[in-house]
Design a protein around this motif. Structure first.
Motif, short mmCIF file in Angstrom:
data_model
loop_
_atom_site.label_atom_id
_atom_site.label_comp_id
_atom_site.label_asym_id
_atom_site.label_seq_id
_atom_site.Cartn_x
_atom_site.Cartn_y
_atom_site.Cartn_z
N ARG A 84 0.83 -1.21 0.00
CA ARG A 84 0.00 0.00 0.00
C ARG A 84 0.86 1.25 0.00
O ARG A 84 0.59 2.22 -0.71
N ALA A 85 1.92 1.25 0.81
CA ALA A 85 2.82 2.40 0.89
C ALA A 85 3.49 2.65 -0.46
O ALA A 85 3.59 3.80 -0.91
N ARG A 86 3.95 1.60 -1.12
CA ARG A 86 4.59 1.76 -2.43
C ARG A 86 3.61 2.32 -3.46
O ARG A 86 3.97 3.18 -4.25
N LEU A 87 2.39 1.84 -3.44
CA LEU A 87 1.39 2.35 -4.37
C LEU A 87 1.09 3.82 -4.11
O LEU A 87 0.91 4.61 -5.05
N ARG A 88 1.03 4.22 -2.84
CA ARG A 88 0.80 5.63 -2.52
C ARG A 88 1.93 6.49 -3.08
O ARG A 88 1.69 7.57 -3.62
N VAL A 89 3.18 6.03 -2.94
CA VAL A 89 4.32 6.79 -3.44
C VAL A 89 4.26 6.88 -4.96
O VAL A 89 4.50 7.94 -5.55
N ILE A 90 3.93 5.80 -5.61
CA ILE A 90 3.88 5.78 -7.07
C ILE A 90 2.82 6.74 -7.61
O ILE A 90 3.06 7.48 -8.56
N PHE A 91 1.64 6.73 -7.00
CA PHE A 91 0.52 7.50 -7.55
C PHE A 91 0.32 8.86 -6.93
O PHE A 91 -0.51 9.63 -7.38
N HIS A 92 1.06 9.19 -5.87
CA HIS A 92 0.93 10.49 -5.23
C HIS A 92 1.75 11.51 -6.02
O HIS A 92 2.95 11.34 -6.20
N PRO A 93 1.10 12.57 -6.51
CA PRO A 93 1.86 13.56 -7.29
C PRO A 93 2.84 14.31 -6.37
O PRO A 93 2.51 14.70 -5.26
N THR A 94 4.05 14.46 -6.86
CA THR A 94 5.06 15.18 -6.07
C THR A 94 4.96 16.68 -6.34
O THR A 94 4.40 17.11 -7.35
N THR A 95 5.54 17.46 -5.49
CA THR A 95 5.50 18.91 -5.68
C THR A 95 6.30 19.32 -6.92
O THR A 95 5.97 20.26 -7.60
N ALA A 96 7.39 18.59 -7.22
CA ALA A 96 8.19 18.91 -8.40
C ALA A 96 7.37 18.66 -9.67
O ALA A 96 7.43 19.44 -10.62
N ALA A 97 6.62 17.59 -9.68
CA ALA A 97 5.79 17.28 -10.85
C ALA A 97 4.68 18.31 -11.00
O ALA A 97 4.32 18.68 -12.11
N LYS A 98 4.14 18.79 -9.88
CA LYS A 98 3.09 19.80 -9.95
C LYS A 98 3.64 21.10 -10.51
O LYS A 98 3.01 21.78 -11.31
N GLY A 99 4.87 21.45 -10.09
CA GLY A 99 5.48 22.68 -10.58
C GLY A 99 5.83 22.61 -12.06
O GLY A 99 5.73 23.59 -12.78
N ALA A 100 6.22 21.42 -12.53
CA ALA A 100 6.57 21.25 -13.94
C ALA A 100 5.35 21.31 -14.83
O ALA A 100 5.42 21.70 -15.99
N ALA A 101 4.21 20.93 -14.30
CA ALA A 101 2.98 20.91 -15.10
C ALA A 101 2.47 22.31 -15.23
O ALA A 101 2.35 23.02 -16.05
#
Length: 70
Positions: free
Chosen positions: A53-70
């Motif tokens: 569950r923890a790994r899936l949360r990390v995989i699918f949780h958007p990071t702040t860097a990805a939000k800034g790049a979008a």
């Protein structure tokens, strides 16, 4: 138009208490068989561990860097 009418016109099926599902086959019997097969597969799967569950949360949780790049 109510939600079930909208769902029907959008090509999805609805079951009370469950989210709408896409129609995978125009034949209602084959579509029902498809979803029954999916439900059997999901029911037979073992539950996820806390680590999974923890790994899936990390995989699918958007990071702040990805939000800034979008």
């Amino acid at each position: 138009m109510n939600p079930s009418t909208n769902a029907a016109t959008a090509g999805v099926t609805t079951t009370p208490g469950r989210p709408a599902r896409p129609v995978r086959d125009p034949d209602p019997a084959r579509n029902a068989a498809y979803w029954a097969r999916i439900e059997r597969t999901v029911a037979a799967a073992p539950p996820l561990s806390d680590e999974q569950r923890a790994r899936l949360r990390v995989i699918f949780h958007p990071t702040t860097a990805a939000k800034g790049a979008a």
